[in-house]
Design a protein around this motif. Structure first.
Motif, PDB file in Angstrom:
ATOM      1  N   ASP A 112     -30.844  31.400  -6.820  1.00 26.62           N
ATOM      2  CA  ASP A 112     -30.186  31.858  -8.019  1.00 26.62           C
ATOM      3  C   ASP A 112     -28.647  31.633  -8.434  1.00 26.62           C
ATOM      4  N   GLY A 113     -27.994  30.721  -7.605  1.00 24.08           N
ATOM      5  CA  GLY A 113     -26.717  30.232  -7.917  1.00 24.08           C
ATOM      6  C   GLY A 113     -25.879  30.593  -6.823  1.00 24.08           C
TER       7      GLY A 113
ATOM      8  N   LYS B 295     -20.757  32.856 -11.739  1.00 22.16           N
ATOM      9  CA  LYS B 295     -21.935  32.315 -10.577  1.00 22.16           C
ATOM     10  C   LYS B 295     -22.330  31.016 -11.372  1.00 22.16           C
ATOM     11  N   THR B 296     -22.683  30.011 -10.735  1.00 23.83           N
ATOM     12  CA  THR B 296     -23.055  28.750 -11.061  1.00 23.83           C
ATOM     13  C   THR B 296     -24.376  28.970 -11.485  1.00 23.83           C
ATOM     14  N   LYS B 297     -25.101  28.000 -12.221  1.00 25.00           N
ATOM     15  CA  LYS B 297     -26.551  27.922 -12.623  1.00 25.00           C
ATOM     16  C   LYS B 297     -27.424  27.786 -11.356  1.00 25.00           C
ATOM     17  N   SER B 298     -28.668  27.967 -11.570  1.00 25.52           N
ATOM     18  CA  SER B 298     -29.673  28.316 -10.172  1.00 25.52           C
ATOM     19  C   SER B 298     -29.710  26.665  -9.697  1.00 25.52           C
TER      20      SER B 298
ATOM     21  N   ARG C 296     -31.881  16.761 -11.067  1.00 26.09           N
ATOM     22  CA  ARG C 296     -31.102  18.134 -11.474  1.00 26.09           C
ATOM     23  C   ARG C 296     -29.629  18.045 -11.125  1.00 26.09           C
TER      24      ARG C 296
ATOM     25  N   ASN D 219     -27.049  19.864  -9.844  1.00 26.22           N
ATOM     26  CA  ASN D 219     -26.600  21.231  -9.203  1.00 26.22           C
ATOM     27  C   ASN D 219     -25.221  21.126  -8.997  1.00 26.22           C
TER      28      ASN D 219
END
Length: 719
Positions: A620-621, A637-640, A668, A670
């Protein structure tokens, strides 16, 4: 007929009839007093005997008299003898209770934290074959273990993170010997890998906590890698890959074997074809040489020797947030590791093990005009003895000593700081089986450090209870200590151990082709290292930090439902907070995302001689500090994180394997965190640079050819 002859025959018949009148009867029970049908009862030294009936009773006649011995046998139970006196007529024997024999096949095993002593068929185990065929692993041991419960994927690091702990909290062992600097040295945002080829090992064991008293200096986990015994055959293995190549050759007979290998890799050509997000001046490159030998000694002994040396490096331009400036980071690394160990079985059920290992890691890092040299060595001497007092009681005793020098040097300035620690440990562990369904284990580990002038003792305890034929419940608890990282200890040699206490409750259901595992845990942390300033320049180091990690894991593996298909699904929830490093309050560490999901599927297509695989990882990040929001730590928090990887393995011939794999096939983007400028810009904003992936995808193609008299031999035979 002669009257005397008739009298003699009559006398013999009367004698025979008299001796045949003795009857033996009794009952055979188990430890709970329940009847045991089918037990074999026999007079020692004769053919007279019987088999117990449904109610456990038995009866037979015999001509034997006076003092005799009855022998009772039943499969799965210990053979017992009973002294009796036989008289003419009926002889009633007291009921006898047979004691069940406890073996690895029928006994419960402690699975809480997947402890080292657990049986392979009842534990979360990945064999080397699982490692090399897991699509996201790309042949790396840690990449495969990141698909198991209790782990977190930190995509820009590559090391193993377990249950809210950082990568340094995982102890790595080869044949019971501690490995220093088990990961390759890396720079910037480039993930690292373990140094050792999975083909070297016959099996691996991963503990997520509560591990054996044999292991120490790890707050979270122990990973035990066991090398192969004697190789099966002589053969040569050639590998050609998109990133390099190698060759290994094995010579083997019934008593000894030796394997020598050489490998070279260079990502330069690959990175020239595929766009990279990191600006490399010189792509990661390196070579390694390795020798592993095994030799039988006597009837039960086995000697193993392994040596490895490697060299590598990289050079990259690192941007600084808020400026147009790029800083050149140049890294060179030299590493050597060697070990020898010997094990044998002695008389009176004693098994002994002795080993010695040595690792030497040298880093030369140039950051702009600053040149740093770091050298870390670790020598490990160890001896253990295991005694089986019975099938219900066994004990392990051990002693080990570490010699650990470490130094850092600023080359241009001529500054140097170092320390040399001597650590000594004593440990013992006892297993007691009350019966085949209930086992207790108690362990004690004591240690001492010459540098910190500290002594400590770690008690550990676990219990397991069998639930039916396929299920079991386990509980483990214990204390674990770990000295601070080298770069902190060299600044303050008085820093003492950090401490963690584990509580683990585990349920395991296992049958042929199926494994289900659920585990909940709680870990406390105390005396974590804290400092003022930034990690690159820490000041006022102390051990004032504390924290906790708690959560639950689920794991399901199925190899039966779908033909030629093996898959496993993992979910881990981790709630972790700690005050450590520069954080004054307890925060969620960036390396401990709360929700972690992993799915691995492998399917073999027989007509096409192929195995296709897919793996998907999600969390979830990652938490990070955004100074533009407020003054609190870890406030964003970062994206997942999401990563779908695919692989295809093709065997056109038995001795030829073609393997193609691609990570993050969906491309993706990340992100693992952000690096911020220490000052605001003209708009009062702290500018940042994302910490992302080296490249959107990584594509791997390998061709593996085996040369042997046995034309069916290939790289997978020894896994």
């Amino acid at each position: 007929m002669n009257p005397r002859l008739l009298l003699f025959i009559a006398f013999l018949l009367l004698q025979t009839q008299a001796f045949a009148q003795a009857t033996i009867r009794g009952k055979v029970l188990d430890e709970k007093g329940l009847p045991l049908p089918g037990a074999n009862i026999q007079l020692k030294g004769s053919y007279d005997g019987a088999t117990s009936s449904q109610d456990g009773s038995y009866q037979f006649e015999t001509s034997a008299r006076d003092a005799q011995v009855l022998v009772f046998k039943f499969l799965g139970f210990k053979t017992q003898e009973l002294a009796i006196t036989i008289a003419q007529g009926s002889n009633e024997v007291q009921p006898i209770e047979l004691i069940e024999a406890i073996t690895e096949m029928n006994s419960v095993t402690i699975s809480a934290g997947a402890m080292e002593a657990s049986d392979a068929s009842k534990s979360v185990i990945l064999k080397p074959l699982d490692i090399v065929t897991t699509p996201s692993a790309m042949g790396d041991i840690m990449g495969a273990f990141q698909t198991l419960p209790g782990t977190s994927t930190v995509g820009n690091d590559g090391r193993l993170f377990v249950r809210g702990g950082d990568a340094s909290e995982v102890g790595i062992y080869i044949d019971g010997m501690r490995v220093g600097n088990a990961y390759g040295t890396t720079a910037g945002n480039v993930p690292t890998r373990t140094r050792f080829n999975p083909n070297l090992f016959k099996g691996t064991f991963f503990s997520t906590g509560g591990y054996s008293a044999e292991y120490g200096q790890a707050l979270s986990s122990a990973l035990a890698l066991n090398t192969k015994d004697l190789s099966k055959r002589s053969q040569g293995d050639l590998s050609l890959m998109t990133i390099g190549g190698g060759y290994s050759h094995t010579l083997a007979n019934e008593k000894q074997s030796i394997t020598a290998s050489a490998n070279y890799f260079n990502l330069g050509p690959y990175q020239g074809l595929i766009k990279q997000e990191v600006d490399f001046e010189k792509a990661p490159n390196g070579w390694d040489l390795e020798v592993a030998a095994q030799k039988k000694t006597g009837e039960n002994g086995l000697l193993k020797i392994m040596a490895r040396t490697e060299s590598g490096g990289m050079s990259l331009w690192q941007p600084l947030p808020g400026t147009e400036k790029l800083v050149l980071v140049d890294l060179k690394n030299n590493y050597s590791y060697a070990q020898a160990n010997w094990r044998t079985t002695l008389k009176n059920d004693w098994m002994v093990f002795t080993g010695i290992s040595y690792s030497n890691n040298f880093d030369k890092i140039a950051y702009d005009s600053l040149i740093i040299e770091r050298k870390s060595e670790l020598a490990h001497i160890k001896g253990t003895a295991i005694k089986d007092f019975s099938d219900r009681l066994s004990a392990k005793f051990g002693v080990e000593h570490f010699i650990h020098p470490y130094s850092e040097k600023l080359v241009a300035e001529g500054w140097k700081r170092d320390f040399k620690d001597h650590e000594t440990y004593l440990f013992t562990e006892w297993d007691f089986y009350l019966n085949k369904d209930l086992v207790f284990r108690g362990g004690l580990r004591g240690g001492a450090s010459s540098v910190s002038n500290e002594k400590w003792v770690d008690p550990r305890f676990s219990i397991a209870y069998q639930l039916g034929d396929k299920g079991q419940l386990s509980f483990a608890t214990g204390s674990f200590h770990q000295l601070p990282l080298e770069n902190f200890r060299v600044l303050n040699t008085n820093l003492e151990n950090a401490e963690s206490n584990h509580l683990i409750l585990n349920y395991l259901f296992s049958k042929e082709g199926f494994t289900f595992r659920a585990e909940t845990f709680y870990k406390s942390y105390d005396q974590l290292v804290t400092f003022e300033g930034l990690p690159d320049d820490p000041k006022e180091l102390a051990t004032n930090g504390s924290g906790y990690a708690q959560g639950i894991d689920f794991f399901f593996r199925d190899r039966e439902t779908f033909r030629n298909t093996d898959y496993w699904i993992t979910y881990s929830f981790v709630d972790s907070k700690r005050s450590f490093n520069q954080y004054e309050t307890q925060v969620q560490p960036s390396f401990a995302p709360k929700h972690n999901v992993s799915v691995v599927i492998k399917h073999f297509i027989v007509p096409f001689k192929s195995q296709i695989g897919a793996s998907f990882a999600f969390n979830d990040g990652y938490s990070y500090t955004n100074p533009n929001l407020d003054n609190s730590d870890m406030n964003a928090k970062t994206k997942s994180f999401q990563n779908l990887s695919l692989s295809w393995s093709y065997l056109p011939k038995p001795n030829l394997i073609i393997h193609l794999a691609c990570s993050n096939v969906l491309g993706r983007d990340n992100v693992f965190g952000y690096t911020y400028s220490p000052k605001t810009n003209s708009q009062g904003v702290f500018e940042s640079i994302p910490q992302g992936q080296v490249a959107p995808r990584f594509l791997f193609l390998g061709v593996f050819l085996t040369l042997s008299k046995d034309k069916t031999a290939n790289n997978l035979n020894n896994l």
